[in-house]
Enzyme design. Sequence first.
Site, PDB file in Angstrom:
ATOM      1  N   CYS A 144       0.804  -1.234   0.000  1.00 56.17           N
ATOM      2  CA  CYS A 144       0.000   0.000   0.000  1.00 56.17           C
ATOM      3  C   CYS A 144       0.839   1.288   0.000  1.00 56.17           C
ATOM      4  O   CYS A 144       0.497   2.251  -0.686  1.00 56.17           O
ATOM      5  CB  CYS A 144      -0.967  -0.009   1.179  1.00 56.17           C
ATOM      6  SG  CYS A 144      -0.271  -0.672   2.689  1.00 56.17           S
ATOM      7  N   HIS A 237      -2.033   6.676   4.046  1.00 55.72           N
ATOM      8  CA  HIS A 237      -0.615   6.573   4.397  1.00 55.72           C
ATOM      9  C   HIS A 237       0.125   7.808   3.878  1.00 55.72           C
ATOM     10  O   HIS A 237       0.030   8.163   2.699  1.00 55.72           O
ATOM     11  CB  HIS A 237       0.015   5.347   3.739  1.00 55.72           C
ATOM     12  CG  HIS A 237      -0.430   4.035   4.315  1.00 55.72           C
ATOM     13  ND1 HIS A 237      -1.213   3.917   5.436  1.00 55.72           N
ATOM     14  CD2 HIS A 237      -0.165   2.761   3.912  1.00 55.72           C
ATOM     15  CE1 HIS A 237      -1.418   2.635   5.701  1.00 55.72           C
ATOM     16  NE2 HIS A 237      -0.802   1.920   4.793  1.00 55.72           N
TER      17      HIS A 237
HETATM   18  P1  NAP Z   1      -7.879  -8.405   7.433  1.00 58.33           P
HETATM   19  O1  NAP Z   1      -8.786  -7.277   7.727  1.00 58.33           O
HETATM   20  O2  NAP Z   1      -7.202  -9.072   8.577  1.00 58.33           O
HETATM   21  O3  NAP Z   1      -8.681  -9.499   6.573  1.00 58.33           O
HETATM   22  C1  NAP Z   1      -8.150 -10.785   6.319  1.00 58.33           C
HETATM   23  C2  NAP Z   1      -9.134 -11.632   5.513  1.00 58.33           C
HETATM   24  O4  NAP Z   1      -8.529 -12.931   5.332  1.00 58.33           O
HETATM   25  C3  NAP Z   1     -10.481 -11.878   6.208  1.00 58.33           C
HETATM   26  O5  NAP Z   1     -11.499 -11.876   5.237  1.00 58.33           O
HETATM   27  C4  NAP Z   1     -10.320 -13.273   6.800  1.00 58.33           C
HETATM   28  O6  NAP Z   1     -11.554 -13.966   6.921  1.00 58.33           O
HETATM   29  C5  NAP Z   1      -9.471 -13.931   5.720  1.00 58.33           C
HETATM   30  N1  NAP Z   1      -8.778 -15.104   6.254  1.00 58.33           N
HETATM   31  C6  NAP Z   1      -7.957 -15.180   7.331  1.00 58.33           C
HETATM   32  N2  NAP Z   1      -7.560 -16.464   7.538  1.00 58.33           N
HETATM   33  C7  NAP Z   1      -8.140 -17.193   6.556  1.00 58.33           C
HETATM   34  C8  NAP Z   1      -8.132 -18.578   6.223  1.00 58.33           C
HETATM   35  N3  NAP Z   1      -7.422 -19.488   6.951  1.00 58.33           N
HETATM   36  N4  NAP Z   1      -8.841 -19.008   5.148  1.00 58.33           N
HETATM   37  C9  NAP Z   1      -9.544 -18.104   4.412  1.00 58.33           C
HETATM   38  N5  NAP Z   1      -9.624 -16.793   4.686  1.00 58.33           N
HETATM   39  C10 NAP Z   1      -8.918 -16.338   5.739  1.00 58.33           C
HETATM   40  O7  NAP Z   1      -6.692  -7.949   6.458  1.00 58.33           O
HETATM   41  P2  NAP Z   1      -6.687  -6.760   5.356  1.00 58.33           P
HETATM   42  O8  NAP Z   1      -6.134  -5.524   5.934  1.00 58.33           O
HETATM   43  O9  NAP Z   1      -7.994  -6.721   4.672  1.00 58.33           O
HETATM   44  O10 NAP Z   1      -5.561  -7.272   4.352  1.00 58.33           O
HETATM   45  C11 NAP Z   1      -5.820  -8.316   3.428  1.00 58.33           C
HETATM   46  C12 NAP Z   1      -4.611  -8.525   2.537  1.00 58.33           C
HETATM   47  O11 NAP Z   1      -4.359  -7.343   1.775  1.00 58.33           O
HETATM   48  C13 NAP Z   1      -3.319  -8.812   3.324  1.00 58.33           C
HETATM   49  O12 NAP Z   1      -2.562  -9.744   2.600  1.00 58.33           O
HETATM   50  C14 NAP Z   1      -2.639  -7.451   3.385  1.00 58.33           C
HETATM   51  O13 NAP Z   1      -1.246  -7.550   3.502  1.00 58.33           O
HETATM   52  C15 NAP Z   1      -3.026  -6.870   2.023  1.00 58.33           C
HETATM   53  N6  NAP Z   1      -3.094  -5.404   1.973  1.00 58.33           N
HETATM   54  C16 NAP Z   1      -3.760  -4.698   2.921  1.00 58.33           C
HETATM   55  C17 NAP Z   1      -3.840  -3.306   2.824  1.00 58.33           C
HETATM   56  C18 NAP Z   1      -4.571  -2.470   3.840  1.00 58.33           C
HETATM   57  O14 NAP Z   1      -4.486  -1.222   3.750  1.00 58.33           O
HETATM   58  N7  NAP Z   1      -5.285  -3.051   4.789  1.00 58.33           N
HETATM   59  C19 NAP Z   1      -3.239  -2.657   1.771  1.00 58.33           C
HETATM   60  C20 NAP Z   1      -2.559  -3.415   0.788  1.00 58.33           C
HETATM   61  C21 NAP Z   1      -2.495  -4.783   0.912  1.00 58.33           C
HETATM   62  P3  NAP Z   1     -12.345 -14.090   8.350  1.00 58.33           P
HETATM   63  O15 NAP Z   1     -13.004 -12.758   8.586  1.00 58.33           O
HETATM   64  O16 NAP Z   1     -13.335 -15.176   8.090  1.00 58.33           O
HETATM   65  O17 NAP Z   1     -11.328 -14.416   9.376  1.00 58.33           O
END
Ligand code: NAP
Length: 351
Positions: A144, A237
């Site tokens: 990001c 950010h």
């Molecule tokens: P998050 O809020 O923690 O969401 C994680 C997601 O993954 C949830 O839908 C969760 O489902 C699912 N998950 C976790 N364990 C799992 C499993 N064993 N099997 C299937 N699904 C599973 O994280 P996020 O911030 O959205 O980030 C998601 C991804 O995008 C990450 O790889 C992160 O590095 C990347 N990213 C994030 C941002 C940002 O600004 N947040 C920016 C760029 C990239 P449940 O709800 O069912 O647990």
Amino acid sequence: MEKIPVGILGATGMVGQKFVELLSQHPWFEIVALAASDRSVGKNYEHAMAWSMPTPLCRKIAAMPLSSCLPQLPCAVVFSGLDSSVATDIELSFAQAGYTVISNSSAHRMRADVPLLIPEINSEHLQLLENQQMPGALVTNPNCSVIGITMALKPILDIWGIEALHAVTLQALSGAGYPGVPSMDILDNVIPYIAGEEAKIESEPLKIFGNSCCERILPHSMRISAQCNRVAVADGHLACISIKLKKQATATEILQAWKEFKAEPQQLKLPTAPLTPLIYLEDNKHPQPKLHRHLGLGMSVSIGRLRTCSLLDWKFVLLSHNTVRGAAGCAVLNAELMAVKGYLKPQLIHV
Ligand code: NAP
């Protein structure tokens, strides 16, 4: 045109919810499947997560049941907002089953055959898809903070070349997902460490700015040093940047290069492309997350405070919305570019 059915992996998370928000009104794509972990499977979407987006959740999506992240979804294109710890295997299983996977996670970003795509910067890297030995396809967007930084650097790099980059980031809480950093740790505080983040900022731009040659990317040679901090801001950010150029530039020339910067998404008028990808703000107190993260519907990068640097050549501040331009919005723009260039297959290609 008939809409392309799409699924969202990790639909309940911060990025997953932003996908739902952006795709539920999209002119080309239609959400037909939502998937997450076993904790969520079987629940209706509205009961499986705490909706944190600024727009109301539409009734149709709210009532959709969550599926498992297995390659049995009724679509051929999936967006992934999966936690990085599980994305490696799940995303690969989808690509191997014939799905086109457009991912936010870091799992496959540095694979030699996977484009690390920002449509305004390196659309030619989509050629890497020809080398992928799987029935489907895997495309990723960068970290990001990296997206905002590389967008601001792109016109400078093209005209003057860049030898060195120093970046200090102040990163928002939504970047840590949901529920993210405990409130007692971050209120009245700044945390000067984000696991893995500095390594991503020091490596991903080299691939993004690399030349595609002989079916692979030759990394750019600039030296990069990064320091990352978590701050008590909801979204957006900020990055304080210093750069050393290969050729001399004036402030007027740099400002002009930012102002004139347009790329393929703007020329193609892709639905998610901002009209102005880079916006320079004259006020010395700008950009600020609270005031400027929504510029260009969250897809523009705002820049301010261009001035000379006594260590390198130039320094400035930039801001990008981490879940829009830095995650789901960039992935949707990637998918739009792929659709226009014939890389999105609306039907599943069976093994
Ligand atoms: P998050 O809020 O923690 O969401 C994680 C997601 O993954 C949830 O839908 C969760 O489902 C699912 N998950 C976790 N364990 C799992 C499993 N064993 N099997 C299937 N699904 C599973 O994280 P996020 O911030 O959205 O980030 C998601 C991804 O995008 C990450 O790889 C992160 O590095 C990347 N990213 C994030 C941002 C940002 O600004 N947040 C920016 C760029 C990239 P449940 O709800 O069912 O647990």
